[in-house]
Design a protein around this motif. Structure first.
Motif, PDB file in Angstrom:
ATOM      1  N   LYS A   1       0.839  -1.207   0.000  1.00  0.00           N
ATOM      2  CA  LYS A   1       0.000   0.000   0.000  1.00  0.00           C
ATOM      3  C   LYS A   1       0.874   1.259   0.000  1.00  0.00           C
ATOM      4  CE  LYS A   1      -3.984  -2.108   2.415  1.00  0.00           C
ATOM      5  NZ  LYS A   1      -4.818  -2.102   3.650  1.00  0.00           N
ATOM      6  N   GLU A   2       1.952   1.233   0.777  1.00  0.00           N
ATOM      7  CA  GLU A   2       2.836   2.406   0.790  1.00  0.00           C
ATOM      8  C   GLU A   2       3.464   2.643  -0.575  1.00  0.00           C
ATOM      9  OE1 GLU A   2       5.658   1.774   3.818  1.00  0.00           O
ATOM     10  OE2 GLU A   2       4.246   1.991   5.492  1.00  0.00           O
ATOM     11  N   ILE A   3       3.863   1.536  -1.257  1.00  0.00           N
ATOM     12  CA  ILE A   3       4.444   1.678  -2.602  1.00  0.00           C
ATOM     13  C   ILE A   3       3.422   2.251  -3.559  1.00  0.00           C
ATOM     14  CG2 ILE A   3       5.359   0.367  -4.551  1.00  0.00           C
ATOM     15  CD1 ILE A   3       6.622  -1.545  -2.501  1.00  0.00           C
ATOM     16  N   GLU A   4       2.143   1.745  -3.454  1.00  0.00           N
ATOM     17  CA  GLU A   4       1.080   2.232  -4.350  1.00  0.00           C
ATOM     18  C   GLU A   4       0.817   3.711  -4.102  1.00  0.00           C
ATOM     19  OE1 GLU A   4      -3.541   1.055  -5.592  1.00  0.00           O
ATOM     20  OE2 GLU A   4      -2.481  -0.062  -4.050  1.00  0.00           O
ATOM     21  N   LYS A   5       0.800   4.129  -2.835  1.00  0.00           N
ATOM     22  CA  LYS A   5       0.588   5.545  -2.535  1.00  0.00           C
ATOM     23  C   LYS A   5       1.722   6.394  -3.123  1.00  0.00           C
ATOM     24  CE  LYS A   5      -1.928   4.848   1.828  1.00  0.00           C
ATOM     25  NZ  LYS A   5      -1.885   5.043   3.312  1.00  0.00           N
ATOM     26  N   MET A   6       2.924   5.872  -2.992  1.00  0.00           N
ATOM     27  CA  MET A   6       4.059   6.623  -3.532  1.00  0.00           C
ATOM     28  C   MET A   6       3.957   6.782  -5.038  1.00  0.00           C
ATOM     29  SD  MET A   6       6.829   8.196  -2.689  1.00  0.00           S
ATOM     30  CE  MET A   6       7.149   7.566  -1.052  1.00  0.00           C
ATOM     31  N   CYS A   7       3.551   5.733  -5.758  1.00  0.00           N
ATOM     32  CA  CYS A   7       3.414   5.790  -7.218  1.00  0.00           C
ATOM     33  C   CYS A   7       2.309   6.755  -7.605  1.00  0.00           C
ATOM     34  CB  CYS A   7       3.138   4.396  -7.774  1.00  0.00           C
ATOM     35  SG  CYS A   7       4.534   3.257  -7.626  1.00  0.00           S
ATOM     36  N   ASN A   8       1.140   6.679  -6.887  1.00  0.00           N
ATOM     37  CA  ASN A   8       0.039   7.595  -7.209  1.00  0.00           C
ATOM     38  C   ASN A   8       0.456   9.045  -6.984  1.00  0.00           C
ATOM     39  OD1 ASN A   8      -1.668   5.475  -7.872  1.00  0.00           O
ATOM     40  ND2 ASN A   8      -2.478   5.254  -5.796  1.00  0.00           N
ATOM     41  N   PHE A   9       1.264   9.246  -5.947  1.00  0.00           N
ATOM     42  CA  PHE A   9       1.689  10.616  -5.636  1.00  0.00           C
ATOM     43  C   PHE A   9       2.564  11.203  -6.757  1.00  0.00           C
ATOM     44  CE2 PHE A   9       4.889  13.450  -3.835  1.00  0.00           C
ATOM     45  CZ  PHE A   9       4.070  14.436  -3.320  1.00  0.00           C
TER      46      PHE A   9
ATOM     47  N   HIS B   1       2.627  10.064  -9.989  1.00  0.00           N
ATOM     48  CA  HIS B   1       2.074   9.875 -11.325  1.00  0.00           C
ATOM     49  C   HIS B   1       1.641  11.191 -11.930  1.00  0.00           C
ATOM     50  CE1 HIS B   1      -0.027   8.052 -14.683  1.00  0.00           C
ATOM     51  NE2 HIS B   1      -1.150   8.727 -14.326  1.00  0.00           N
ATOM     52  N   GLN B   2       0.987  12.031 -11.176  1.00  0.00           N
ATOM     53  CA  GLN B   2       0.501  13.309 -11.702  1.00  0.00           C
ATOM     54  C   GLN B   2       1.681  14.194 -12.140  1.00  0.00           C
ATOM     55  OE1 GLN B   2      -2.663  14.013 -12.293  1.00  0.00           O
ATOM     56  NE2 GLN B   2      -1.966  15.897 -13.307  1.00  0.00           N
ATOM     57  N   GLY B   3       2.770  14.142 -11.400  1.00  0.00           N
ATOM     58  CA  GLY B   3       3.956  14.914 -11.800  1.00  0.00           C
ATOM     59  C   GLY B   3       4.507  14.442 -13.128  1.00  0.00           C
ATOM     60  N   PHE B   4       4.490  13.109 -13.341  1.00  0.00           N
ATOM     61  CA  PHE B   4       4.974  12.567 -14.611  1.00  0.00           C
ATOM     62  C   PHE B   4       4.119  13.048 -15.767  1.00  0.00           C
ATOM     63  CE2 PHE B   4       4.740   9.122 -17.753  1.00  0.00           C
ATOM     64  CZ  PHE B   4       6.055   9.109 -18.182  1.00  0.00           C
ATOM     65  N   VAL B   5       2.781  13.064 -15.581  1.00  0.00           N
ATOM     66  CA  VAL B   5       1.867  13.527 -16.639  1.00  0.00           C
ATOM     67  C   VAL B   5       2.108  14.992 -16.931  1.00  0.00           C
ATOM     68  CG1 VAL B   5      -0.572  13.908 -17.187  1.00  0.00           C
ATOM     69  CG2 VAL B   5       0.142  11.778 -16.081  1.00  0.00           C
ATOM     70  N   ASP B   6       2.313  15.795 -15.879  1.00  0.00           N
ATOM     71  CA  ASP B   6       2.564  17.223 -16.094  1.00  0.00           C
ATOM     72  C   ASP B   6       3.864  17.448 -16.861  1.00  0.00           C
ATOM     73  OD1 ASP B   6       0.277  17.707 -14.689  1.00  0.00           O
ATOM     74  OD2 ASP B   6       1.312  18.095 -12.771  1.00  0.00           O
TER      75      ASP B   6
END
Length: 700
Positions: free
Chosen positions: A60-68, A70-75
């Motif tokens: 869960k911590e890894i998933e939260k880190m990736c979601n956090f 992901h938006q920066g990567f799209v930007d």
């Protein structure tokens, strides 16, 4: 309830086990896991449930880190798409700017080519001016030479010729006009020689013509000074001067003028033309004139004592010997310059007999060998021996006319020969040994040469004995001091061998290129060290012709110098960091040095004497390779210590370099337990060594 109580009790234990698994190395996991099975029943199942829960939490911590993130990567992708349009515009602008620069540079290129052509023309003009300035002094000096020849100033003309040949012609020898001038000089010299010879003959005839009147006047004055008192001498000297002035004034003034002019011409003629030809002719004619003048008439013998004359000749002989010594110094220098410092090769019996006829050499082993073979000495040895005999002949030639006894002549010859050996030849040998171009091979040959020259001194004594017929057993016979002469030369050559050998070692050591931060050694010794060892093997093969003690001393000196150089390399203050891999690589090189020392490159060493040259390095490296600091610190100062030759200062210096490397290269060392332990151990040993060093300094 019991089960729940039991489960609650095991949860903190399981969390502790999980934390220990995450924070320790894999080598310690086994004992930790074994404790799970050693606890209460069903502890394994509960531990697995706790482990699964822990894994899900980490997921869960890894998933939260990736979601956090992901938006920066799209930007970031969106920003890149916006920049692409601006990049295309920038590319068009750069292309247009480059084209404009190319068009503007074409005109600059044309102007640059014009400037280059102008510079080339200026350089050519400058070169022509320089060449003309170089040629003008030559043409002026040659014109001056022509004027001197026309004015019959032959002495000045010869000096001008010397300046042209030695100074001016070498500067412009490549030009054709210079070659024509050079070809014309011998003809001018021959003309001067013929004219000078004619003047010399006229001078000799003038001397013969006026010699009677000169001698008569001298005899009269000597007789008057001997017979009359001082007062009467003064009066008679005035009267005698008047008589001479009035009666013989005209002829004597003429004689004095002619003699003065004749002597001036004599001085010039001795330096002009072919000096040897004039000298021989002059001596021959003066001897004839002396015989005619000194031959008494039938009614007259002279009756004057000539002891003082012979004393004067004896003093002149000392000056003559000094002149001979200077001349033979040049002869010896030429012989040493022409020598190749290699044993004399002989291919047949005729060549062998030629060498034996020049130099007294006896070696039954060499005589038994088949051709081709070699004499141990080089070509300069027989030449030096021949020239010493020529010096003895030249010295004897002057001594024969001094009316001395055979014993005195024998003593004079031996003293002169001693001066030649101990001063002239010794000085030439020492100057030769110190010349930069004389290498190790040449120095070895020089030592061999001096040994054979020293042995030949007894033959020189026999040579003098045969000339003078004075036995060497005579009480007052002077001995030749060749022993000290050649011994000093050998000692100087040996010292140069040690110095040059160490210099050669330094040249190889300077080629060392260690990577002091390497993690692992190369597995083989460094190239520079193998080249150095091969060089030492080859040079020590040449040393087999030397006396054993010299070769052994050179070998020991070389090994000690190499060991010192390697130690200095480790302890260099500019070297700040050393890794264990570099120490291991350095150890491989020292092993090769020890193998070389144990291979007996020079025979005669007892046991492991030569290996002891590297004992300091060996004990130091063993201490760091084995990491046996407890033994070193415990046994320090004991006579039977394993690391007796390791100085605490040296060990501390090297250990601090390794400590700095550990800090720099292991960035994450604080997260690994083994690295932390090793770092702590190094720091602990450093502190102990510092305490030991401080204690030693206070005691001192």
């Amino acid at each position: 309830m019991a089960e729940n109580g039991e489960g609650l009790g095991t949860v903190p234990e399981h969390e502790r086990i999980l934390q220990e698994i995450e924070s320790t190395d894999t080598a310690c996991v086994g004992p930790t896991l074994r404790s799970v099975y050693d606890d209460q029943p069903n502890a394994h199942k509960k531990f697995m449930e706790k482990l699964d829960a822990c894994i899900r939490n980490h997921d869960k911590e890894i998933e939260k880190m990736c979601n956090f993130h992901h938006q920066g990567f799209v930007d970031a992708i969106t920003e890149l798409l916006k920049v692409r349009t601006d990049a295309e515009k920038l590319k068009v602008q750069v292309t247009d700017t480059n084209r404009k620069f190319q068009d503007a540079g074409k005109e600059v290129i044309v102007q640059t080519e014009d400037i280059i052509r102008c510079r080339i023309q200026q350089r050519n003009i400058t070169t022509v001016v320089e060449k003309l300035q170089l040629c003008l002094p030559v043409l002026e000096m040659y014109s001056k030479l022509k004027e001197q020849m026309s004015a019959k100033r032959y002495y000045s003309a010869l000096k001008t010729m010397e300046q042209l040949e030695n100074v001016y012609f070498p500067r412009v020898s490549q030009y054709r006009f210079c070659q024509l001038m050079i070809e014309n000089l011998p003809k001018l010299r021959e003309d001067i020689k013929e004219i000078s010879m004619s003047d010399l003959k006229d001078f000799l005839e003038s001397i013969r013509k006026h010699s009677d009147k000169i001698g008569e006047t001298a005899m009269k004055q000597a007789q008057q000074q001997k017979t009359f008192s001082v007062a009467l001498q003064k009066q008679n000297r005035v009267q005698f001067g008047k008589n001479i002035h009035f009666n013989d004034r005209i002829p004597e003034e003429r004689n004095e003028v002619e003699l003065k002019r004749a002597f001036e011409e004599e001085d010039e003629n001795e330096e002009e033309g072919d000096e040897e030809t004039f000298e021989n002719y002059y001596r021959k004619q003066r001897k004839k004139q002396a015989r005619l003048v000194l031959q008494p008439q039938s009614n007259m013998g002279y009756g004057f004592p000539v002891n003082r004359l012979f004393d004067l000749l004896f003093e002149i002989r000392e000056q003559y010997n000094e002149t001979l010594l200077k001349k033979w110094a040049g002869v010896f220098r030429d012989i040493f310059e022409e020598d190749n410092y290699s044993p004399i090769p002989i291919v047949n019996e005729e060549e062998y007999k030629v060498v034996i006829s020049k130099f007294p050499f006896q070696d039954p082993d060499l005589e038994k060998q088949s051709f081709p073979k070699k004499f141990p000495m080089s070509q300069s040895v027989p030449h030096i021996y021949i020239q010493v005999k020529e010096f003895i002949y030249a010295s004897l030639k002057f001594s024969e006319s001094l009316h001395r006894s055979s014993t005195e002549i024998d003593d004079m010859l031996r003293k002169s020969t001693n001066l030649l050996l101990t001063r002239t030849l010794s000085s030439c040998l020492l100057n030769l040994i110190r010349k930069p171009h004389i290498g190790l091979t040449e120095l070895v040959q020089i030592i061999i040469n001096t040994t054979h020259l020293e042995q030949a001194c007894r033959y020189l004594e026999d040579f003098i004995t045969n000339i003078t017929n004075i036995s060497q057993e005579t009480v007052h016979t002077t001995r030749l001091y060749g022993l000290s002469t050649f011994k000093d030369a050998r000692h100087a050559a040996e010292g140069e061998i040690y110095t040059k050998l160490n210099q050669k070692i330094d040249e190889f050591v300077q080629l060392a290129d260690y990577d002091w931060t390497m993690s692992e050694p190369d597995g083989r010794a460094s190239g520079y060290l193998m080249d150095l060892i091969n060089f030492l093997r080859s040079i020590f093969q040449v040393f087999t012709h030397l006396p054993g003690k010299v070769a052994q001393t050179a070998c020991m000196s070389a090994c000690q110098h190499l060991s010192t150089s390697l130690m200095q390399m480790l302890l260099d203050s500019e070297l700040k960091q050393i890794s264990m891999g570099a120490v291991q690589q350095f150890n491989l090189d020292v092993i090769q040095c020890e193998l070389f020392a144990s291979s007996e490159p020079v025979p005669g060493f007892q046991g492991d004497t030569l290996q002891l040259a590297f004992i300091d390095l060996r004990q130091l490296l063993d201490l760091f390779m084995v990491w046996d600091w407890s033994t070193y610190l415990a046994d320090y100062g004991q006579p039977a210590s394993k690391y007796l030759r390791v100085n605490p200062n040296t060990a501390l210096t090297l250990l601090e370099k390794m400590k700095d490397t550990s800090k720099k290269n292991n960035i994450f060392a604080q997260f690994r337990k083994n690295d932390r332990d090793k770092q702590k151990l190094i720091e602990t040993v450093v502190k102990q060594l510092r305490s030991l060093v401080n204690g030693m300094s206070q005691h001192t």
